[in-house]
Motif scaffolding. Structure first.
Motif, short mmCIF file in Angstrom:
data_model
loop_
_atom_site.label_atom_id
_atom_site.label_comp_id
_atom_site.label_asym_id
_atom_site.label_seq_id
_atom_site.Cartn_x
_atom_site.Cartn_y
_atom_site.Cartn_z
N GLU A 172 11.81 2.27 6.07
CA GLU A 172 11.41 0.87 6.29
C GLU A 172 12.31 0.28 7.37
N VAL A 176 10.57 3.88 12.29
CA VAL A 176 9.95 5.13 12.75
C VAL A 176 9.40 4.87 14.15
N GLY A 200 -5.46 -7.04 2.27
CA GLY A 200 -5.40 -7.79 1.02
C GLY A 200 -4.58 -7.01 0.02
N LEU A 201 -3.98 -7.76 -0.88
CA LEU A 201 -3.07 -7.16 -1.85
C LEU A 201 -3.76 -6.09 -2.70
N GLY A 205 0.83 -1.20 0.00
CA GLY A 205 0.00 0.00 0.00
C GLY A 205 0.87 1.25 0.00
N GLY A 230 -3.14 -2.24 4.66
CA GLY A 230 -4.22 -3.11 5.13
C GLY A 230 -4.93 -2.65 6.38
N ALA A 278 4.50 -7.96 3.78
CA ALA A 278 4.01 -9.35 3.86
C ALA A 278 4.43 -10.20 2.66
C1 LIG Z 1 0.93 -14.84 5.71
C2 LIG Z 1 0.08 -13.87 4.95
C3 LIG Z 1 -0.83 -14.33 4.02
C4 LIG Z 1 -1.61 -13.44 3.29
N1 LIG Z 1 -2.47 -13.92 2.36
C5 LIG Z 1 -3.19 -13.07 1.60
C6 LIG Z 1 -4.01 -13.54 0.55
O1 LIG Z 1 -4.12 -14.73 0.30
N2 LIG Z 1 -4.68 -12.62 -0.22
C7 LIG Z 1 -4.54 -11.28 0.00
O2 LIG Z 1 -5.13 -10.47 -0.73
N3 LIG Z 1 -3.79 -10.80 0.99
C8 LIG Z 1 -3.11 -11.66 1.80
N4 LIG Z 1 -2.32 -11.17 2.80
C9 LIG Z 1 -2.37 -9.72 3.11
C10 LIG Z 1 -1.56 -8.89 2.16
O3 LIG Z 1 -0.29 -9.44 1.97
C11 LIG Z 1 -1.43 -7.46 2.72
O4 LIG Z 1 -2.70 -6.97 3.09
C12 LIG Z 1 -0.81 -6.57 1.65
O5 LIG Z 1 0.46 -7.06 1.28
C13 LIG Z 1 -0.72 -5.13 2.08
O6 LIG Z 1 0.18 -4.92 3.08
P1 LIG Z 1 0.42 -3.47 3.70
O7 LIG Z 1 0.50 -2.44 2.65
O8 LIG Z 1 -0.59 -3.26 4.78
O9 LIG Z 1 1.87 -3.61 4.32
P2 LIG Z 1 2.56 -4.76 5.16
O10 LIG Z 1 2.78 -5.92 4.29
O11 LIG Z 1 1.85 -4.96 6.45
O12 LIG Z 1 3.97 -4.12 5.42
C14 LIG Z 1 4.21 -3.11 6.39
C15 LIG Z 1 5.66 -2.68 6.28
O13 LIG Z 1 5.90 -1.64 7.20
C16 LIG Z 1 7.11 -1.88 7.88
N5 LIG Z 1 7.01 -1.24 9.19
C17 LIG Z 1 6.17 -1.57 10.21
N6 LIG Z 1 6.36 -0.74 11.26
C18 LIG Z 1 7.33 0.16 10.88
C19 LIG Z 1 7.94 1.26 11.55
N7 LIG Z 1 7.59 1.63 12.79
N8 LIG Z 1 8.91 1.96 10.87
C20 LIG Z 1 9.26 1.60 9.60
N9 LIG Z 1 8.70 0.55 8.94
C21 LIG Z 1 7.74 -0.15 9.58
C22 LIG Z 1 7.20 -3.39 7.97
O14 LIG Z 1 8.53 -3.84 8.18
C23 LIG Z 1 6.65 -3.79 6.61
O15 LIG Z 1 7.64 -3.84 5.62
C24 LIG Z 1 -1.51 -12.04 3.53
C25 LIG Z 1 -0.60 -11.57 4.48
C26 LIG Z 1 0.19 -12.46 5.19
C27 LIG Z 1 1.16 -11.93 6.22
#
Ligand SMILES: Cc1cc2nc3c(=O)[nH]c(=O)nc-3n(C[C@H](O)[C@H](O)[C@H](O)COP(=O)(O)OP(=O)(O)OC[C@H]3O[C@@H](n4cnc5c(N)ncnc54)[C@H](O)[C@@H]3O)c2cc1C
Length: 511
Positions: A31, A255, A486-487, A12, A479, A39
């Motif tokens: 990061e 952060v 979700g992706l 995202g 998310g 994820a």
């Molecule tokens: C095991 C698993 C299975 C999944 N299966 C599915 C699926 O089948 N279908 C689907 O649609 N989605 C699935 N998802 C969900 C999907 O992967 C996520 O919703 C999507 O990738 C979006 O993630 P996000 O943008 O919220 O970031 P995230 O992937 O949550 O990443 C957050 C990032 O922020 C960084 N971060 C956190 N705190 C800090 C901080 N304080 N300072 C600096 N950096 C920080 C972390 O290191 C990370 O790199 C799954 C997730 C997981 C974990």
């Protein structure tokens, strides 16, 4: 040109970063880990390779749009995407086995009729018709527009349930996924099919509103896509696009706080040692948080009437489920015609959800088995890489750091997966286990919870917080924010946040 600090390199956040850079802003992503993608991890050993997050992409249009809007090369030139066909194979507890073709309503209806008996396909087809109405009614406010102040409109369920006539009793309307399954689909296998979709997105079928029908509708209408090299290849392509647009990345930069000045977000504070300069504070005109920001501000971000983070996002015990995954290295090649995704449904029905959502392990979970036809995921054609996943309670109520529990539960998943992979135990070379505790370590998500997509209905309980916050200049993406996990949904949040920053209060939603 504004200076924009983005927290986290999740999908995202990177989507928002690329779009903001194209609009002429100076964007830096902080990061905390050594890499991008959040994820979307990849585990590699002995020539085998696996996704440790999602294994399939639904609604590829979201990422196509990102690539069209941020550069010349379209998505399909940056990654190799194929539609998986069949989209999914389902093995039910009574032994019924059915493969559903990809993105073909008529094909799904015919397959269900053939495997479950005449009439089953038509019932599912009619259900998908109602799900399409729900999609048409809610798509824009739910997915493509910033969460409106009058979000109560999304509290109403957009799914047009069928009035159930009952002898001498008042008619009733299905209000939850479980009720749609029991009353409208009227076949335990069709009910399990629908409930399996809900559970796979981390939703409790007993309470998730009927509007969750959008999820199978989305998958069965827009298709299931695999990216060669795994979803990590998609994360890599988005990262490369960010670099092309001159987004700067600072890794190992956690952060620890959001700087507030004159009543608005004015920068981020980094953990000691994370910044190159002497000051741990980086000034910015806007801050985009791609992670749950509650701990970063030390204060409430939401007004009284606002939607709050789900699952105890503000403190307490997390209740949103995570994923338990076993990566299997197998001897012997992948047979031709093998389904990419097989779902082995639990005999426990909604009893499985009762366990997961009350913080216990389900004795016999619904298990998804992924068998990608990807030469980059195996050492040679005489071997196969298989991923086995179940939705489970998060770290906290269940202690997934207990090595005994980890291994015992991995045994359960492997046993269940045997229904999809003949001679699985005999073929096994080694296995690697990933639990919600690992997700928590990797992404920072509390309890390793995987947030579900936002849903309309249930009086707004399944919505996620808006992308704007009480603190002007602080935006939420990914998310944990509207329109949820979700992706694809995280990608949509990136488009919304970029729109809100670039167009300001006039922004009416993604086009
Ligand atoms: C095991 C698993 C299975 C999944 N299966 C599915 C699926 O089948 N279908 C689907 O649609 N989605 C699935 N998802 C969900 C999907 O992967 C996520 O919703 C999507 O990738 C979006 O993630 P996000 O943008 O919220 O970031 P995230 O992937 O949550 O990443 C957050 C990032 O922020 C960084 N971060 C956190 N705190 C800090 C901080 N304080 N300072 C600096 N950096 C920080 C972390 O290191 C990370 O790199 C799954 C997730 C997981 C974990």
């Amino acid at each position: 040109m504004a200076r924009i600090a983005v927290i986290g390199a999740g999908m995202g956040a990177m989507g928002a970063a690329a779009r903001l850079a194209v609009a002429g802003h100076r964007v830096t992503v902080y990061e905390r880990s050594a890499t991008y993608g959040g994820a979307l991890g990849r585990f590699e050993r002995d020539g085998f390779a696996y996704d440790t997050g999602p294994g399939l992409l639904h609604l590829p249009a979201v990422y196509r749009d990102l690539f069209v809007k941020t550069g010349r090369k379209p998505l399909e030139e940056c990654v190799r995407m194929t539609q998986v066909d069949p989209a999914s194979r389902h093995v039910f507890p009574d032994g019924t086995d059915v493969s559903l073709p990809n993105a073909s309503r008529a094909g799904v209806v015919a397959a269900l009729d053939a495997a479950l008996g005449a009439g089953a396909g038509a019932r599912w087809g009619d259900f998908l018709g109602r799900a399409r109405d729900a999609w048409d009614r809610s798509r824009r406010p739910l997915l493509e527009e910033p969460l409106r102040a009058d979000r109560q409109a999304l509290g109403r369920d957009p799914y047009p349930a069928v009035r159930q006539r009952r002898l001498l009793r008042a008619p009733r309307l299905a209000g939850t996924v479980a009720e749609v399954g029991a009353w409208e689909l009227a076949d335990p296998r069709l009910a399990a099919l629908l409930e399996g979709y809900a559970l796979s997105y981390g939703l409790d079928p007993r309470h998730a509103p009927a509007g969750a029908a959008l999820l199978p509708y989305m998958e069965q209408t827009f298709g299931s896509w695999y990216v060669q090299g795994g979803m990590r290849a998609l994360a890599h392509a988005v990262y490369e696009r960010c670099l092309e647009r001159r987004v700067e990345f600072v890794f190992h930069a956690e952060v620890t706080g959001i700087v507030e000045k004159d009543g608005r977000a004015a920068g981020v504070e980094l953990a000691p040692g994370a910044s190159a300069g002497p000051s741990p504070v980086v000034e910015a005109d806007h801050v985009v948080a791609g992670t749950a920001p509650a701990a970063l501000t030390g204060q409430e971000l939401w007004r009284d009437a606002d939607v709050r983070p789900q699952g105890g996002g503000g403190g307490g015990t997390p209740s949103v489920p995570g994923r338990f995954t076993v990566l299997l290295a197998l001897r012997g090649g992948r047979p031709r015609g093998t389904a990419h995704r097989t779902v082995v449904h639990s005999p426990a029905g909604v009893g499985e959800a009762a366990a997961v959502f009350s913080g216990r392990t389900a004795e016999r979970p619904t298990v998804t088995v992924l068998r990608p036809d990807d030469p980059t995921a195996r050492p040679d054609d005489g071997h196969e890489a298989v991923t086995v996943t179940a939705t489970v309670a998060p770290q906290g109520p269940v202690d997934w750091r207990d090595p005994g529990l980890r291994e015992r539960y991995a045994d359960v998943l492997v046993e269940v997966a045997g229904a999809a992979v003949p001679q699985l135990r005999e073929r096994l070379r080694w296995r690697e286990v990933r639990t919600p505790a690992d997700t928590a370590d990797r992404t920072g998500a509390r309890g390793g919870s995987v947030p579900a997509p936002s849903l309309a209905g249930a009086e707004g309980r399944l919505l996620h917080p808006a992308n704007t916050t009480r603190l002007p200049g602080l935006y939420l993406v990914g998310g944990e924010a509207h329109p949820g996990g979700g992706l694809a949904h995280a990608g949509m949040s990136g488009a919304l946040v970029a729109g809100l920053i670039v167009e300001g209060a006039d922004f009416r939603g993604s086009r």
